[in-house]
Design an enzyme around this catalytic site. Structure first.
Site, PDB file in Angstrom:
ATOM      1  N   ASN A 152       1.158  -5.407 -13.382  1.00 39.60           N
ATOM      2  CA  ASN A 152       2.179  -6.077 -14.485  1.00 39.60           C
ATOM      3  C   ASN A 152       2.977  -7.015 -14.113  1.00 39.60           C
ATOM      4  O   ASN A 152       3.177  -8.146 -14.961  1.00 39.60           O
ATOM      5  CB  ASN A 152       2.725  -4.809 -15.303  1.00 39.60           C
ATOM      6  CG  ASN A 152       3.601  -4.084 -14.252  1.00 39.60           C
ATOM      7  OD1 ASN A 152       3.580  -4.375 -13.001  1.00 39.60           O
ATOM      8  ND2 ASN A 152       4.847  -3.518 -15.195  1.00 39.60           N
ATOM      9  N   LYS A 175      -1.816  -3.852  -0.433  1.00 33.94           N
ATOM     10  CA  LYS A 175      -3.160  -3.494  -1.284  1.00 33.94           C
ATOM     11  C   LYS A 175      -2.789  -3.811  -2.656  1.00 33.94           C
ATOM     12  O   LYS A 175      -1.968  -2.950  -3.431  1.00 33.94           O
ATOM     13  CB  LYS A 175      -3.725  -2.321  -1.297  1.00 33.94           C
ATOM     14  CG  LYS A 175      -4.983  -2.081  -2.199  1.00 33.94           C
ATOM     15  CD  LYS A 175      -5.345  -0.685  -2.771  1.00 33.94           C
ATOM     16  CE  LYS A 175      -4.834  -0.278  -3.851  1.00 33.94           C
ATOM     17  NZ  LYS A 175      -5.064  -1.112  -4.817  1.00 33.94           N
ATOM     18  N   GLY A 228       3.708   2.691  -9.532  1.00 31.21           N
ATOM     19  CA  GLY A 228       2.613   2.914 -10.408  1.00 31.21           C
ATOM     20  C   GLY A 228       2.978   4.045 -11.046  1.00 31.21           C
ATOM     21  O   GLY A 228       4.251   4.238 -11.634  1.00 31.21           O
ATOM     22  N   SER A 229       2.147   4.835 -11.241  1.00 26.66           N
ATOM     23  CA  SER A 229       2.276   6.017 -12.369  1.00 26.66           C
ATOM     24  C   SER A 229       2.825   7.031 -11.493  1.00 26.66           C
ATOM     25  O   SER A 229       2.906   7.343 -10.489  1.00 26.66           O
ATOM     26  CB  SER A 229       0.913   6.395 -12.664  1.00 26.66           C
ATOM     27  OG  SER A 229       0.029   7.380 -11.631  1.00 26.66           O
ATOM     28  N   GLY A 233       2.196   8.898  -7.969  1.00 26.89           N
ATOM     29  CA  GLY A 233       3.390   8.949  -7.318  1.00 26.89           C
ATOM     30  C   GLY A 233       3.687  10.112  -6.776  1.00 26.89           C
ATOM     31  O   GLY A 233       4.068  10.400  -5.620  1.00 26.89           O
ATOM     32  N   GLU A 250       8.333   4.059  -7.510  1.00 27.35           N
ATOM     33  CA  GLU A 250       8.947   3.456  -8.694  1.00 27.35           C
ATOM     34  C   GLU A 250       7.787   3.617  -9.763  1.00 27.35           C
ATOM     35  O   GLU A 250       6.816   3.196  -9.601  1.00 27.35           O
ATOM     36  CB  GLU A 250       9.113   1.963  -8.417  1.00 27.35           C
ATOM     37  CG  GLU A 250       9.839   1.204  -9.325  1.00 27.35           C
ATOM     38  CD  GLU A 250      11.474   1.915  -8.934  1.00 27.35           C
ATOM     39  OE1 GLU A 250      11.747   2.678 -10.055  1.00 27.35           O
ATOM     40  OE2 GLU A 250      12.001   1.802  -8.022  1.00 27.35           O
ATOM     41  N   CYS A 284       7.182  -1.146 -16.706  1.00 31.04           N
ATOM     42  CA  CYS A 284       7.920   0.290 -16.800  1.00 31.04           C
ATOM     43  C   CYS A 284       8.957   0.139 -17.319  1.00 31.04           C
ATOM     44  O   CYS A 284       9.765   1.269 -17.663  1.00 31.04           O
ATOM     45  CB  CYS A 284       7.996   0.677 -15.418  1.00 31.04           C
ATOM     46  SG  CYS A 284       7.908  -0.460 -14.032  1.00 31.04           S
ATOM     47  N   GLU A 385       5.130   7.984 -21.447  1.00 27.01           N
ATOM     48  CA  GLU A 385       4.813   6.466 -21.266  1.00 27.01           C
ATOM     49  C   GLU A 385       3.522   6.275 -21.857  1.00 27.01           C
ATOM     50  O   GLU A 385       2.498   6.627 -21.592  1.00 27.01           O
ATOM     51  CB  GLU A 385       4.978   6.269 -19.883  1.00 27.01           C
ATOM     52  CG  GLU A 385       4.882   4.621 -19.611  1.00 27.01           C
ATOM     53  CD  GLU A 385       5.359   4.393 -18.074  1.00 27.01           C
ATOM     54  OE1 GLU A 385       4.577   5.034 -17.227  1.00 27.01           O
ATOM     55  OE2 GLU A 385       6.083   3.385 -17.947  1.00 27.01           O
ATOM     56  N   GLU A 464      14.610  -0.780  -4.976  1.00 26.51           N
ATOM     57  CA  GLU A 464      14.018  -2.124  -4.794  1.00 26.51           C
ATOM     58  C   GLU A 464      15.279  -3.170  -4.827  1.00 26.51           C
ATOM     59  O   GLU A 464      16.343  -2.868  -5.653  1.00 26.51           O
ATOM     60  CB  GLU A 464      12.982  -2.232  -5.478  1.00 26.51           C
ATOM     61  CG  GLU A 464      12.072  -1.199  -5.243  1.00 26.51           C
ATOM     62  CD  GLU A 464      10.578  -1.711  -5.216  1.00 26.51           C
ATOM     63  OE1 GLU A 464      10.033  -1.561  -6.269  1.00 26.51           O
ATOM     64  OE2 GLU A 464       9.967  -1.841  -4.250  1.00 26.51           O
TER      65      GLU A 464
HETATM   66  C1  UN1 Z   1       8.759  -3.651 -14.551  1.00 27.73           C
HETATM   67  O1  UN1 Z   1       9.203  -3.183 -15.570  1.00 27.73           O
HETATM   68  O2  UN1 Z   1       7.424  -3.210 -14.277  1.00 27.73           O
HETATM   69  O3  UN1 Z   1      13.126  -6.280 -15.546  1.00 27.73           O
HETATM   70  C2  UN1 Z   1       9.181  -4.534 -13.724  1.00 27.73           C
HETATM   71  C3  UN1 Z   1      12.259  -6.949 -15.700  1.00 27.73           C
HETATM   72  C4  UN1 Z   1      11.530  -7.758 -14.642  1.00 27.73           C
HETATM   73  C5  UN1 Z   1      10.815  -6.624 -13.650  1.00 27.73           C
HETATM   74  C6  UN1 Z   1      10.352  -5.296 -14.554  1.00 27.73           C
HETATM   75  N1  UN1 Z   1      12.402  -8.458 -13.791  1.00 27.73           N
HETATM   76  O4  UN1 Z   1      11.887  -7.404 -16.640  1.00 27.73           O
END
Ligand code: UN1
Length: 497
Positions: A152, A175, A228-229, A233, A250, A284, A385, A464
């Site tokens: 994404n 990867k 990822g999911s 995770g 994450e 996410c 989700e 992060e």
């Molecule tokens: C994510 O939601 O998968 O906060 C990352 C944001 C982006 C990063 C989002 N800078 O919208």
């Protein structure tokens, strides 16, 4: 003839050991074949890890400010290539060009931040409890980092991980998601062009189940970072726990936006449209729950549905498109399945709820932006989700109730409150159990120099972004230098007579 792409392993562009490839197609029009990418196997990972250790041996000796200089060049090259990368990204991932430009910009910001960090890799020096003795800390690289990223944010998320990893002196096995291998390839090309030594970065294309698993299970990859999911995770957590690996996770979110009766409703309306349907809801941090105060519930919802119905679906490369396709058929099917679940649970479908068809849409994975009202706390559409363009709306009576509902899910990534009342804002800041809270802004919009991550099932305690991520990619060494010439025993010889 579509191009056949390669891995980058051991300092060269290499065909996969398997000899197998898969097709990468444009999600807005699957007749558009972007290229064939390697379906790598464990042998490719093996070679990549061995090479990365060679790269590491030399790279860890390069002074950190010099590593930072290379990352500055990475930022410069990304700036020059920004438009081209954004177009590549929209073509393979689907989100609209304004968003892919932002995604590249986030990578550029991350590069310049890393460059600055090159001159700030701080340890600290404190007084010792004994005379003639110094006490201090320094940071050391760890070795080889395995970096596994989602579709994404094809540029931003890899840069969040790769740039601090290499700034800290590690080598990387990268990867990218099978859905966005072209953007991953562009990133590696830029790293190399900027002067990152070839064996410091390895690119291995292929599936999570084969390549990802091989990286995570490899005994000589002590560091894993995964976005990822939650399901995957947790599996990685088990493997890494057993093998004493450092792991940054994450994962999912079920992010709520609260709109109180004293909010600027026009502002909140713009916010929810962007938060819920930007990136076609595939973030996410997407706003997937909207908690409306009962005093404004009906009128806000009416305006919202009207605006959602006017969102224009289409190819993200066209300036007339507001919302692009979903990433692939499975994502679309998953969204459709959640729509069915919500209907079974008795939520009221106000708009959307089906695949979008039409002249320009029928060869892509387009799903109509969807709004459910009357969603009940604890129902599946409220708890799980979706990772698609589906917004669940709930009615609340008080801020207390809104905060309680916000917190009553497994995840804790992002959150948002719209209110003009400063006390309400601080209540949300203090009491919402999430890694990120926005006031009068939607649940998305993270910046590179601030920590990013969540609590509960969203993560495992790491962040992060910001300087926190540099701790993840390095070890602390504590150093004591005793120049007193005598044996001084800590905790024992500390009394002055
Ligand atoms: C994510 O939601 O998968 O906060 C990352 C944001 C982006 C990063 C989002 N800078 O919208």
């Amino acid at each position: 003839m579509p191009k056949t792409f390669k891995n980058f392993i051991a300092g060269q562009w290499l065909a996969p050991s398997t000899g197998e490839y898969y097709e990468n197609r444009n999600p807005a029009d699957w007749r558009d074949l972007i290229g064939r990418f390697p379906k790598s196997g464990p042998a490719d990972v093996q070679l990549a890890v061995a090479s990365a250790w060679k790269g590491f041996a030399a790279w860890k000796k390069v002074p950190v400010p010099r590593r930072g200089d290379i990352l500055r060049r990475v930022g410069d090259l990304m700036t020059q290539a920004k438009e081209g990368i954004a177009r590549t990204m929209t073509r393979e991932m689907g989100k609209v060009l304004t968003e892919t430009r932002g995604d590249v910009q986030e990578g550029i910001d991350t590069a310049y931040y890393a460059a600055g960090e090159g001159r700030r890799r701080m340890g600290y020096t404190v007084p010792s409890e004994l005379p003639g003795k110094w006490a201090m800390t320094l940071r050391r690289p760890i070795g080889v980092a395995g970096i596994i990223t989602p579709f994404n944010f094809p540029m931003a998320i890899p840069t969040w991980k790769i740039f601090p990893a290499i700034l800290c002196g590690n080598a990387v096995v990268f990867k990218p998601s099978v859905d966005v291998p072209h953007t991953g390839t562009r990133l590696v090309e830029i790293l190399l062009a900027a002067g990152v030594p070839p064996e410091v970065i390895q690119l291995v294309h292929g599936s999570g189940s084969t390549v990802g698993t091989a990286i995570v299970a490899h005994p000589r990859v002590p560091l894993i970072s995964y976005t990822g999911s939650t399901e995957i995770g947790s599996q990685l957590g088990q493997v890494c726990g057993r093998m004493h690996k450092r792991l940054s996770l994450e994962m999912g979110g079920k992010n709520a936006m609260i709109v109180m009766d004293d909010a600027d409703l026009d502002l909140a309306l713009e916010g929810v449209l962007w938060g819920a349907f930007g990136t076609t809801g595939q973030r996410c941090t997407a706003t997937s729950r909207l908690l409306l105060h009962r005093a404004i519930h009906d009128r806000f919802l009416k305006k919202l549905v009207d605006r959602v119905e006017r969102l224009r679906l289409g190819d993200g490369l066209l300036p007339t498109s507001d919302v692009g396709p979903m990433i692939n058929e499975a994502a679309l099917a998953n969204t459709a399945a959640y729509v069915a679940i919500a209907q079974d649970e008795g939520a009221e479908l106000l708009t959307g709820g089906q695949r979008a068809r039409g002249a320009k849409l029928s060869h892509g994975w387009f799903y109509r932006p969807t709004v459910f009202a009357g969603v009940q706390p604890k129902s599946r559409i409220e708890q799980e989700e979706v990772f698609g363009p589906v917004l669940a709306v709930l009615k609340v009576r008080t801020l207390d109730e809104a905060i309680r509902v916000t917190n009553d899910v497994a995840f804790g990534l992002s959150s948002s409150l719209y209110s003009r009342d400063i006390a309400s804002a601080y209540r949300a800041i203090e009491d919402v159990d999430c890694g990120i809270t926005y006031v009068n802004a939607p649940t998305i919009g993270a910046e590179a120099h601030l920590p990013f991550g969540g609590v509960k099932a969203t993560g495992n305690g790491h962040r992060e972004g910001g300087w926190q991520v540099y701790d993840f990619y390095s070890e602390t060494k504590t150093v004591y230098v005793d120049y007193s010439g005598a044996l001084q025993r800590a905790q024992i010889d500390t009394q002055y007579q």
